[in-house]
Design a protein around this motif. Structure first.
Motif, PDB file in Angstrom:
ATOM      1  N   MET A 229       0.812  -1.217   0.000  1.00 24.64           N
ATOM      2  CA  MET A 229       0.000   0.000   0.000  1.00 24.64           C
ATOM      3  C   MET A 229       0.843   1.263   0.000  1.00 24.64           C
ATOM      4  SD  MET A 229      -3.376  -0.750   2.337  1.00 24.64           S
ATOM      5  CE  MET A 229      -2.464  -0.883   3.868  1.00 24.64           C
ATOM      6  N   SER A 230       2.118   1.169   0.372  1.00 22.88           N
ATOM      7  CA  SER A 230       2.974   2.355   0.352  1.00 22.88           C
ATOM      8  C   SER A 230       3.371   2.751  -1.065  1.00 22.88           C
ATOM      9  CB  SER A 230       4.231   2.106   1.189  1.00 22.88           C
ATOM     10  OG  SER A 230       5.025   1.080   0.602  1.00 22.88           O
ATOM     11  N   CYS A 231       3.168   1.837  -2.047  1.00 23.08           N
ATOM     12  CA  CYS A 231       3.532   2.126  -3.436  1.00 23.08           C
ATOM     13  C   CYS A 231       2.339   2.120  -4.375  1.00 23.08           C
ATOM     14  CB  CYS A 231       4.554   1.103  -3.935  1.00 23.08           C
ATOM     15  SG  CYS A 231       6.103   1.078  -3.017  1.00 23.08           S
ATOM     16  N   PHE A 232       1.381   1.228  -4.135  1.00 17.08           N
ATOM     17  CA  PHE A 232       0.268   1.039  -5.057  1.00 17.08           C
ATOM     18  C   PHE A 232      -1.057   1.349  -4.385  1.00 17.08           C
ATOM     19  CE2 PHE A 232       3.520  -2.027  -6.448  1.00 17.08           C
ATOM     20  CZ  PHE A 232       3.678  -1.641  -7.771  1.00 17.08           C
ATOM     21  N   LYS A 233      -2.003   1.799  -5.195  1.00 19.75           N
ATOM     22  CA  LYS A 233      -3.370   1.990  -4.722  1.00 19.75           C
ATOM     23  C   LYS A 233      -4.130   0.681  -4.922  1.00 19.75           C
ATOM     24  CE  LYS A 233      -7.528   4.788  -5.361  1.00 19.75           C
ATOM     25  NZ  LYS A 233      -8.422   3.611  -5.463  1.00 19.75           N
ATOM     26  N   LEU A 234      -4.553   0.066  -3.824  1.00 22.60           N
ATOM     27  CA  LEU A 234      -5.322  -1.166  -3.915  1.00 22.60           C
ATOM     28  C   LEU A 234      -6.771  -0.845  -4.257  1.00 22.60           C
ATOM     29  CD1 LEU A 234      -3.966  -3.202  -0.859  1.00 22.60           C
ATOM     30  CD2 LEU A 234      -3.072  -3.056  -3.180  1.00 22.60           C
ATOM     31  N   MET A 289      -0.798   6.482   3.101  1.00 18.44           N
ATOM     32  CA  MET A 289       0.552   6.021   2.785  1.00 18.44           C
ATOM     33  C   MET A 289       1.027   6.569   1.451  1.00 18.44           C
ATOM     34  SD  MET A 289       0.869   2.174   4.266  1.00 18.44           S
ATOM     35  CE  MET A 289       2.620   2.416   4.495  1.00 18.44           C
ATOM     36  N   LEU A 290       0.131   6.661   0.478  1.00 16.94           N
ATOM     37  CA  LEU A 290       0.508   7.266  -0.804  1.00 16.94           C
ATOM     38  C   LEU A 290       0.779   8.760  -0.645  1.00 16.94           C
ATOM     39  CD1 LEU A 290      -2.013   5.474  -3.189  1.00 16.94           C
ATOM     40  CD2 LEU A 290       0.409   4.982  -2.879  1.00 16.94           C
ATOM     41  N   GLY A 291       0.080   9.389   0.309  1.00 21.03           N
ATOM     42  CA  GLY A 291       0.355  10.793   0.599  1.00 21.03           C
ATOM     43  C   GLY A 291       1.781  11.005   1.067  1.00 21.03           C
ATOM     44  N   LYS A 292       2.353  10.006   1.725  1.00 22.56           N
ATOM     45  CA  LYS A 292       3.752  10.092   2.166  1.00 22.56           C
ATOM     46  C   LYS A 292       4.691  10.180   0.968  1.00 22.56           C
ATOM     47  CE  LYS A 292       7.084   9.675   5.284  1.00 22.56           C
ATOM     48  NZ  LYS A 292       7.325  10.669   6.354  1.00 22.56           N
ATOM     49  N   GLN A 293       4.371   9.451  -0.112  1.00 20.95           N
ATOM     50  CA  GLN A 293       5.208   9.511  -1.309  1.00 20.95           C
ATOM     51  C   GLN A 293       5.149  10.896  -1.954  1.00 20.95           C
ATOM     52  OE1 GLN A 293       7.190   7.199  -1.922  1.00 20.95           O
ATOM     53  NE2 GLN A 293       6.359   5.465  -0.804  1.00 20.95           N
ATOM     54  N   ILE A 294       3.957  11.490  -1.988  1.00 18.74           N
ATOM     55  CA  ILE A 294       3.835  12.847  -2.542  1.00 18.74           C
ATOM     56  C   ILE A 294       4.630  13.840  -1.697  1.00 18.74           C
ATOM     57  CG2 ILE A 294       2.217  14.704  -3.089  1.00 18.74           C
ATOM     58  CD1 ILE A 294       0.143  12.667  -3.730  1.00 18.74           C
ATOM     59  N   TRP A 295       4.576  13.676  -0.376  1.00 20.72           N
ATOM     60  CA  TRP A 295       5.329  14.561   0.520  1.00 20.72           C
ATOM     61  C   TRP A 295       6.829  14.471   0.236  1.00 20.72           C
ATOM     62  CZ3 TRP A 295       4.948  18.473   3.786  1.00 20.72           C
ATOM     63  CH2 TRP A 295       5.963  18.690   4.717  1.00 20.72           C
ATOM     64  N   ARG A 296       7.335  13.264   0.001  1.00 21.14           N
ATOM     65  CA  ARG A 296       8.763  13.088  -0.291  1.00 21.14           C
ATOM     66  C   ARG A 296       9.130  13.770  -1.607  1.00 21.14           C
ATOM     67  NH1 ARG A 296      10.495   8.157  -1.300  1.00 21.14           N
ATOM     68  NH2 ARG A 296      12.580   8.419  -0.443  1.00 21.14           N
ATOM     69  N   ILE A 297       8.260  13.657  -2.599  1.00 24.23           N
ATOM     70  CA  ILE A 297       8.538  14.306  -3.888  1.00 24.23           C
ATOM     71  C   ILE A 297       8.524  15.818  -3.742  1.00 24.23           C
ATOM     72  CG2 ILE A 297       7.665  14.619  -6.236  1.00 24.23           C
ATOM     73  CD1 ILE A 297       6.585  11.754  -6.086  1.00 24.23           C
ATOM     74  N   LEU A 298       7.610  16.340  -2.921  1.00 20.89           N
ATOM     75  CA  LEU A 298       7.513  17.783  -2.710  1.00 20.89           C
ATOM     76  C   LEU A 298       8.718  18.336  -1.958  1.00 20.89           C
ATOM     77  CD1 LEU A 298       3.772  18.403  -1.741  1.00 20.89           C
ATOM     78  CD2 LEU A 298       4.991  19.487  -3.619  1.00 20.89           C
ATOM     79  N   ASN A 323      -1.889  17.822 -14.316  1.00 22.08           N
ATOM     80  CA  ASN A 323      -2.993  16.971 -14.753  1.00 22.08           C
ATOM     81  C   ASN A 323      -2.432  15.634 -15.214  1.00 22.08           C
ATOM     82  OD1 ASN A 323      -5.023  18.963 -14.362  1.00 22.08           O
ATOM     83  ND2 ASN A 323      -4.422  19.929 -16.297  1.00 22.08           N
ATOM     84  N   PRO A 324      -2.835  14.535 -14.586  1.00 25.40           N
ATOM     85  CA  PRO A 324      -2.287  13.224 -14.978  1.00 25.40           C
ATOM     86  C   PRO A 324      -2.787  12.803 -16.349  1.00 25.40           C
ATOM     87  CG  PRO A 324      -4.029  12.959 -13.343  1.00 25.40           C
ATOM     88  CD  PRO A 324      -3.785  14.434 -13.473  1.00 25.40           C
ATOM     89  N   SER A 329       0.908   5.595 -15.476  1.00 23.37           N
ATOM     90  CA  SER A 329       1.019   4.287 -14.845  1.00 23.37           C
ATOM     91  C   SER A 329       0.075   4.189 -13.651  1.00 23.37           C
ATOM     92  CB  SER A 329       2.457   4.048 -14.384  1.00 23.37           C
ATOM     93  OG  SER A 329       2.792   4.953 -13.333  1.00 23.37           O
ATOM     94  N   TRP A 330      -0.129   2.957 -13.188  1.00 20.49           N
ATOM     95  CA  TRP A 330      -1.020   2.731 -12.052  1.00 20.49           C
ATOM     96  C   TRP A 330      -0.471   3.390 -10.790  1.00 20.49           C
ATOM     97  CZ3 TRP A 330      -5.795   1.724 -11.154  1.00 20.49           C
ATOM     98  CH2 TRP A 330      -6.211   1.249  -9.917  1.00 20.49           C
ATOM     99  N   ILE A 331       0.852   3.393 -10.643  1.00 23.87           N
ATOM    100  CA  ILE A 331       1.467   4.052  -9.485  1.00 23.87           C
ATOM    101  C   ILE A 331       1.140   5.544  -9.499  1.00 23.87           C
ATOM    102  CG2 ILE A 331       3.673   4.778  -8.489  1.00 23.87           C
ATOM    103  CD1 ILE A 331       4.818   2.113  -9.090  1.00 23.87           C
ATOM    104  N   TRP A 332       1.308   6.169 -10.656  1.00 20.78           N
ATOM    105  CA  TRP A 332       1.074   7.616 -10.739  1.00 20.78           C
ATOM    106  C   TRP A 332      -0.397   7.960 -10.536  1.00 20.78           C
ATOM    107  CZ3 TRP A 332       4.021  11.502  -9.990  1.00 20.78           C
ATOM    108  CH2 TRP A 332       3.620  12.778 -10.362  1.00 20.78           C
ATOM    109  N   GLN A 333      -1.287   7.129 -11.059  1.00 24.70           N
ATOM    110  CA  GLN A 333      -2.706   7.371 -10.854  1.00 24.70           C
ATOM    111  C   GLN A 333      -3.065   7.290  -9.369  1.00 24.70           C
ATOM    112  OE1 GLN A 333      -5.278   5.035 -13.426  1.00 24.70           O
ATOM    113  NE2 GLN A 333      -3.766   5.075 -15.064  1.00 24.70           N
ATOM    114  N   GLY A 334      -2.451   6.341  -8.662  1.00 23.64           N
ATOM    115  CA  GLY A 334      -2.692   6.240  -7.223  1.00 23.64           C
ATOM    116  C   GLY A 334      -2.186   7.449  -6.469  1.00 23.64           C
ATOM    117  N   LEU A 335      -1.009   7.948  -6.861  1.00 24.22           N
ATOM    118  CA  LEU A 335      -0.462   9.138  -6.204  1.00 24.22           C
ATOM    119  C   LEU A 335      -1.341  10.359  -6.457  1.00 24.22           C
ATOM    120  CD1 LEU A 335       3.375   8.781  -6.913  1.00 24.22           C
ATOM    121  CD2 LEU A 335       2.172   8.340  -4.776  1.00 24.22           C
ATOM    122  N   MET A 336      -1.844  10.478  -7.657  1.00 27.51           N
ATOM    123  CA  MET A 336      -2.700  11.617  -7.973  1.00 27.51           C
ATOM    124  C   MET A 336      -3.996  11.585  -7.151  1.00 27.51           C
ATOM    125  SD  MET A 336      -1.153  13.609 -10.117  1.00 27.51           S
ATOM    126  CE  MET A 336       0.182  13.249  -8.978  1.00 27.51           C
ATOM    127  N   GLY A 337      -4.470  10.373  -6.840  1.00 30.10           N
ATOM    128  CA  GLY A 337      -5.669  10.258  -6.016  1.00 30.10           C
ATOM    129  C   GLY A 337      -5.445  10.676  -4.577  1.00 30.10           C
TER     130      GLY A 337
END
Length: 749
Positions: A229-234, A289-298, A323-324, A329-337
């Motif tokens: 769940m830290s990488c993918f949106k289930l 958990m995906l929000g954590k990945q966005i925070w790291r990128i920011l 705008n995605p 990719s599925w990873i990026w779509q999950g991060l955008m959500g």
């Protein structure tokens, strides 16, 4: 790599450390750690033999992973040189993105090159050179080749042969995650559900109490999907399936059939003070958990993953506003959500103001939108916040001319950094401003509650969840000095989740709702006790024993026990629990603070300047008066200061601002040792833990820490107001001054 740690040659490790510039003394220490190792063999419980190794590093030693990374740097250097000389071409996710030739994770490696025989042969030559030098050996049986879709089968076979006959990877996992994400997301991530199901089936639920099941689910089952769940949106269906598995386990089963669920998983997933048990809502947790990945990128744009994703998806804008594309990719779509989650609590922390846009970014704290409520004037050409700053101070004339009164006051209450650092992001819901999964999960659950509340109001139903009285009731329950299984029993009573005869009859339309003990009324649950809460724990124990006696009579046909004996047993268990709690060592907050104060004063260096600091404000005014008395350790008063500044509208912020100004003034006197006394406990707590509550406090604490480094010794101590009467009087007088004043105190001969 095959037997990676065991095959490390010591001479190669030493040569790598010398090439990387490590100190000769340090290299000698490492060699001593490596060469003084001896091994023996455990045969039938006895130590046999005595072996002195000539190579290898010990697995399990905390130093070994770092030493292996130094060895891997040799392979990394070979690949980089091959790339620089165009012998191999790395992988580019996008035209402007960085070129990747390799990614290492311990002894696992991903190597990227063009899929032709020449580059494959070059890769094998590099690996052979590395093997000969380091002692490592490639495990071809555990290695595989992965091709892009546009490769024909003949070319694939040719490359595989050039790579020593490696097998082609069609679909598989790397580091526990799927390598290819197809359209069937439920099948791709189905292994998560199956792993949890297999683990739950191995546990004997009938031997576990409700409290034991709760511990097992929270500590093991709910931890299993977190890595994925830290990488993918289930998918929502997969999250519901996993939640259903855990709910079935918690409620139990009989003869292969699941028992009745007396309350929903959604209710069990609420916080304890909201009537739940603190289980995780997997969909909300996934988003956090995906929000954590966005925070790291920011916040860390120099990371390799940040550079790759930025070049691919948002090369000219921020990740928060891009705008995605439909082909993402599925990873990026999950991060955008998960972006909407961060938008709830993210704000810009002003440094020099150069990277923050006045009318587009959220940068004004303590407001709903975070942006100015003032409509941008037609003739206004101000774009960035740094245009509102002059000589490291807010330009009041410009601010009051452009913004309305409320916006102007809020802007002027934002402290500016002394160091002129760059603007940064600050996560408001968490002390310290760093995004955490836990804080993100709380925000998401709060949003879910608001959505449910709106839906309930539209449907016309009453919605009392989350009221102060309800929260107080649940807090009282979980703080009771009783066993956890009894707390769960009371929770079931209150939630209507206890299978009494009336509830069973109502849900199943089977059975008699009349109590078999009294035979007069329906068997229902106890919900309240009119007496005070000092004996609620005893009441809970009594109810627990009554429930146990009832079940013996219901299912084991035992004789009716004596009510007096039941109460005595409950009373005895309650007293035992009380004694256990009393035996624990407890130290009150006041005692701890007092001990901390005394320790600081006892360790105080001689020759320090003692500075008593006090602040004052007047209601209806925005002025801050600061009074400081400076004395020696012997108690001799040296100087008095009266300083005036603009109040930030909060006691802790004002005290932090005063502390910052006083430190700057003390630095001008070139004192090497100082101690500052003040009366704000909350400020001392934040200074000690360096976890500021808010972006404004973060800027002030950062400046305080930076100025503190100018002194050989600088400490902060808590003092009582009555011990700083002189400073208090000076701070009140400072409210009426126009410019700062200081007075040297004459010394008596």
């Amino acid at each position: 790599m095959a037997k990676a740690y065991d095959r490390v040659e010591w001479h190669f490790l030493q040569a790598m450390m010398e090439k990387m510039g490590f100190c000769p003394v340090w290299i000698k220490w490492i060699n001593s750690c490596l060469k003084t190792v001896t091994y023996s063999f455990n045969c039938n419980g006895e130590a046999k033999g005595f072996v002195t190794p000539g190579r290898g590093i010990r697995q399990g030693d905390p130093l070994s992973p770092y030493l292996f990374l130094i060895c891997s740097e040799g392979l990394s250097s070979l690949l980089r040189k091959a790339e620089e000389s165009n012998r191999i071409q790395g992988l580019k996710i996008s035209r402007q993105g960085p070129e990747l030739t390799h990614l290492f994770f311990a002894d696992d490696s991903l190597i990227f090159c063009k899929a032709d025989k020449q580059q494959a042969t070059e890769i094998m030559n590099i690996l052979k050179i590395y093997e000969a030098a380091s002692g490592q050996m490639i495990n071809l049986d555990k290695s595989a080749v992965f091709f892009s879709r546009n490769m024909i089968s003949d070319q694939r076979e040719e490359v595989c042969q050039a790579l020593g006959g490696m097998n082609e990877a069609k679909q598989g996992k790397y580091l526990g995650l799927p390598m290819v994400i197809s359209r069937t997301k439920d099948q791709i991530f189905g292994f998560v559900r199956e792993n949890i199901k297999r683990r739950l089936q191995n546990w004997k639920s009938k031997f576990l109490s409700s409290a034991g099941k709760e511990v097992m689910l929270k500590s093991v089952a709910m931890a299993m999907p977190t890595y994925v769940m830290s990488c993918f949106k289930l998918s929502r269906k997969l999250c519901k399936d996993i939640s259903a598995l855990m709910a079935n386990f918690w409620w139990g089963e009989t003869s292969g059939r699941n028992k009745m669920h007396w309350t929903s998983w959604e209710r069990m997933a609420r916080k304890r003070n909201e009537g739940g048990l603190g289980f995780k809502d997997l969909e909300a947790f996934n988003k956090a958990m995906l929000g954590k990945q966005i925070w790291r990128i920011l916040t860390k744009p120099n990371l390799l993953v940040s550079k790759v994703l930025k070049a691919k998806y948002f090369p000219k804008e921020s990740i928060r506003h891009c705008n995605p594309p439909k082909s993402a990719s599925w990873i990026w779509q999950g991060l955008m959500g998960a972006r909407s989650l961060l938008d709830k609590g993210l704000i810009r922390r002003i440094g020099n103001g150069r990277n923050t846009r006045i009318w587009e970014h959220k940068w004004i704290p303590k407001t709903i939108s975070g942006m100015p409520s003032t409509v941008k004037p037609n003739n206004c050409d101000l774009e960035r916040v740094d245009e509102l700053i002059c000589h490291n101070r807010w330009n009041k004339n410009t601010i009051f001319r452009v913004f309305n009164r409320n916006d102007a006051e809020r802007i002027l209450s934002i402290p500016l950094s002394l160091s002129g650092r760059e603007d940064s992001y600050y996560w408001q819901p968490q002390a310290g401003g760093e995004y955490t999964v836990n804080s993100g999960y709380k925000i998401q659950m709060k949003n879910n509650r608001k959505a449910r509340k709106s839906a309930s109001e539209v449907a016309g139903s009453s919605y009392i969840e989350g009221s102060q009285q309800v929260s107080q009731m649940w807090n009282t329950l979980w703080q009771l000095n009783i066993k956890h299984k009894i707390k769960l029993f009371i929770w079931k009573c209150i939630q209507g989740a206890l299978p009494v005869r009336e509830a069973v009859s109502r849900r199943t339309r089977i059975g008699d709702p009349i109590c078999r003990t009294c035979g007069e009324a329906q068997e229902t649950k106890a919900r309240a006790r009119p007496e005070g809460k000092e004996h609620i724990g005893l009441t809970a124990n009594i109810l627990w024993q009554i429930w146990k006696d009832r079940n013996k009579k219901e299912f084991e046909s035992s004789t009716r026990s004596s009510p007096l004996r039941t109460v005595e047993k409950a009373h005895r268990e309650w007293l035992e629990q009380v004694e256990v709690e009393k035996s624990k060592d407890r130290t009150s907050t006041e005692e701890t603070a007092h001990m901390h104060d005394q320790q600081n004063q006892g360790n105080e260096a001689q020759g320090a300047m003692i500075m008593d600091l006090s602040t004052a404000t007047r209601k209806g005014q925005n002025n801050l008066g600061i009074g400081v008395t400076v004395r020696t350790t012997a108690g001799t008063k040296i100087v008095e200061w009266k300083l005036k500044e603009r109040s930030l509208g909060n006691q802790s912020l004002d005290d932090a601002l005063a502390l910052k100004l006083v430190l700057c003034k003390a630095a001008q006197y070139q004192w090497s040792r100082i101690r500052l006394n003040f009366a704000n406990k909350e400020l001392l707590k934040q200074l000690t833990k360096t976890q500021p509550l808010g972006s404004r406090m973060a800027t002030l604490l950062e400046d305080i820490v930076n100025v503190k480094r100018l002194f050989c010794m600088c400490s902060f101590c808590l003092s009582r107001e009555e011990n700083m009467i002189d400073s208090r009087k000076l701070s009140v007088d400072a409210l009426g001054i126009i410019v700062d004043e200081e007075r040297n105190v004459p010394q008596c001969l």
